[in-house]
Write a protein that holds these residues in place. Structure first.
Motif, mmCIF file in Angstrom:
data_model
loop_
_atom_site.group_PDB
_atom_site.id
_atom_site.type_symbol
_atom_site.label_atom_id
_atom_site.label_comp_id
_atom_site.label_asym_id
_atom_site.label_seq_id
_atom_site.Cartn_x
_atom_site.Cartn_y
_atom_site.Cartn_z
ATOM 1 N N ILE A 1 24.148 -31.344 66.021
ATOM 2 C CA ILE A 1 23.006 -32.017 65.431
ATOM 3 C C ILE A 1 24.287 -32.844 64.527
ATOM 4 N N GLN A 2 23.352 -34.054 64.608
ATOM 5 C CA GLN A 2 23.694 -35.843 64.279
ATOM 6 C C GLN A 2 24.404 -35.815 62.567
ATOM 7 N N PRO A 3 25.206 -36.457 62.471
ATOM 8 C CA PRO A 3 25.220 -36.872 60.927
ATOM 9 C C PRO A 3 24.643 -36.920 60.368
ATOM 10 N N PHE A 4 24.289 -36.134 58.847
ATOM 11 C CA PHE A 4 23.705 -35.907 58.478
ATOM 12 C C PHE A 4 22.113 -35.871 58.158
ATOM 13 N N ALA A 5 21.919 -35.093 59.202
ATOM 14 C CA ALA A 5 20.551 -35.116 59.889
ATOM 15 C C ALA A 5 20.052 -33.836 59.611
ATOM 16 N N ILE A 6 18.986 -33.810 59.654
ATOM 17 C CA ILE A 6 18.442 -32.237 58.811
ATOM 18 C C ILE A 6 17.248 -31.569 60.135
ATOM 19 N N VAL A 7 17.507 -30.607 60.634
ATOM 20 C CA VAL A 7 16.637 -29.975 61.505
ATOM 21 C C VAL A 7 16.518 -28.915 60.922
ATOM 22 N N GLY A 8 14.884 -28.172 61.754
ATOM 23 C CA GLY A 8 14.277 -26.625 61.155
ATOM 24 C C GLY A 8 13.161 -27.445 60.800
ATOM 25 N N ASN A 9 12.716 -26.869 59.440
ATOM 26 C CA ASN A 9 11.949 -27.761 57.984
ATOM 27 C C ASN A 9 10.456 -26.832 59.333
ATOM 28 N N VAL A 10 11.281 -25.472 59.777
ATOM 29 C CA VAL A 10 10.069 -24.883 60.581
ATOM 30 C C VAL A 10 9.806 -23.244 59.970
ATOM 31 N N TYR A 11 9.023 -22.543 60.273
ATOM 32 C CA TYR A 11 9.510 -20.608 60.593
ATOM 33 C C TYR A 11 8.904 -20.716 61.757
ATOM 34 N N LEU A 12 9.554 -19.383 62.253
ATOM 35 C CA LEU A 12 9.171 -19.233 63.451
ATOM 36 C C LEU A 12 8.142 -17.496 63.433
ATOM 37 N N LYS A 13 7.297 -17.492 64.187
ATOM 38 C CA LYS A 13 6.020 -16.193 63.849
ATOM 39 C C LYS A 13 6.793 -15.350 64.564
ATOM 40 N N GLU A 14 6.910 -15.391 65.759
ATOM 41 C CA GLU A 14 7.647 -14.367 65.894
ATOM 42 C C GLU A 14 9.098 -13.992 65.834
ATOM 43 N N THR A 15 10.143 -14.376 66.088
ATOM 44 C CA THR A 15 11.505 -14.743 66.797
ATOM 45 C C THR A 15 12.543 -14.371 65.541
ATOM 46 N N GLU B 1 21.189 -28.634 57.528
ATOM 47 C CA GLU B 1 21.101 -30.546 57.096
ATOM 48 C C GLU B 1 23.137 -30.748 57.438
ATOM 49 N N ASN B 2 23.566 -31.408 58.577
ATOM 50 C CA ASN B 2 24.507 -31.568 58.546
ATOM 51 C C ASN B 2 25.032 -32.423 57.929
ATOM 52 N N ILE B 3 26.061 -32.110 56.430
ATOM 53 C CA ILE B 3 26.708 -32.642 55.453
ATOM 54 C C ILE B 3 27.814 -33.848 55.994
ATOM 55 N N LYS B 4 27.994 -33.192 57.223
ATOM 56 C CA LYS B 4 29.494 -34.283 57.651
ATOM 57 C C LYS B 4 29.053 -35.923 58.193
ATOM 58 N N SER B 5 29.608 -36.351 58.121
ATOM 59 C CA SER B 5 29.698 -37.625 59.156
ATOM 60 C C SER B 5 30.298 -38.013 60.040
ATOM 61 N N ASP B 6 30.549 -36.414 61.077
ATOM 62 C CA ASP B 6 30.544 -36.544 62.200
ATOM 63 C C ASP B 6 29.946 -35.452 62.751
ATOM 64 N N LYS B 7 29.457 -35.307 64.351
ATOM 65 C CA LYS B 7 28.221 -34.100 64.359
ATOM 66 C C LYS B 7 28.668 -32.578 63.676
ATOM 67 N N SER B 8 27.915 -31.709 63.628
ATOM 68 C CA SER B 8 28.217 -30.613 63.721
ATOM 69 C C SER B 8 27.462 -29.414 64.534
ATOM 70 N N VAL B 9 27.785 -29.200 65.148
ATOM 71 C CA VAL B 9 27.209 -27.434 66.088
ATOM 72 C C VAL B 9 27.149 -25.840 65.183
ATOM 73 N N VAL B 10 25.905 -25.954 65.531
ATOM 74 C CA VAL B 10 25.435 -24.320 65.017
ATOM 75 C C VAL B 10 24.555 -23.750 66.664
ATOM 76 N N VAL B 11 25.306 -22.655 66.440
ATOM 77 C CA VAL B 11 25.478 -21.658 67.430
ATOM 78 C C VAL B 11 24.202 -20.426 67.291
ATOM 79 N N ARG C 1 18.909 -34.382 66.629
ATOM 80 C CA ARG C 1 19.602 -32.748 67.340
ATOM 81 C C ARG C 1 19.497 -32.841 68.294
ATOM 82 N N ILE C 2 19.971 -31.936 69.325
ATOM 83 C CA ILE C 2 20.021 -31.750 71.002
ATOM 84 C C ILE C 2 20.334 -30.374 71.217
ATOM 85 N N LEU C 3 19.490 -30.069 71.390
ATOM 86 C CA LEU C 3 19.477 -28.265 71.828
ATOM 87 C C LEU C 3 19.673 -28.152 73.232
#
Length: 130
Positions: free
Chosen positions: A41-55, A101-111, A24-26
């Protein structure tokens, strides 16, 4: 006419780029007390797998299609959604683990909007979700 004296007419902000991960690129900017982050998010990539303690985090899919999964860190609840641009917006409170998880073969963008910066080592706790 004098009501706006001392207040800038227009303020232009520049995104700060974080491309330290291959998946990914932030692109983030702080405006007042709000952090705005575009997550490319790059095609088929997974980001996150985290929790944020105060956010608090809200996000929506701007481009593409993503699968999102959320787990209360005490293990009592789980939810999963597919999101596309017309899916609405999700609020993730502190101490809820998530992955996107981006489930597309192109980049997905989350805001995302948050009250603290994303990818903040002090606030982030790894947590396997997807």
């Amino acid at each position: 006419l004098g009501l706006m004296s001392g207040v800038p007419f227009i303020t232009k902000y520049k995104f700060q780029k974080d491309d330290t991960k291959e998946t990914r690129i932030l692109e983030s900017v702080r405006v007042g007390g709000v952090f705005i982050t575009r997550i490319i998010i790059q095609p088929f990539a997974i980001v996150g797998n985290v929790y944020l303690k105060e956010t608090n985090l809200v996000f929506f899919a701007q481009v593409g299609k993503v699968k999102t999964k959320f787990i209360k860190i005490d293990g009592t609840e789980e939810k999963e959604f597919e999101m596309c641009p017309n899916s609405g917006i999700i609020h993730v409170p502190p101490n809820v683990a998530f992955a996107i998880e981006n489930i597309k073969s192109d980049k997905s963008v989350v805001v995302a909007f948050s009250d603290r910066p994303l990818h903040d080592q002090i606030n982030d706790e790894p947590f396997q979700v997807l």
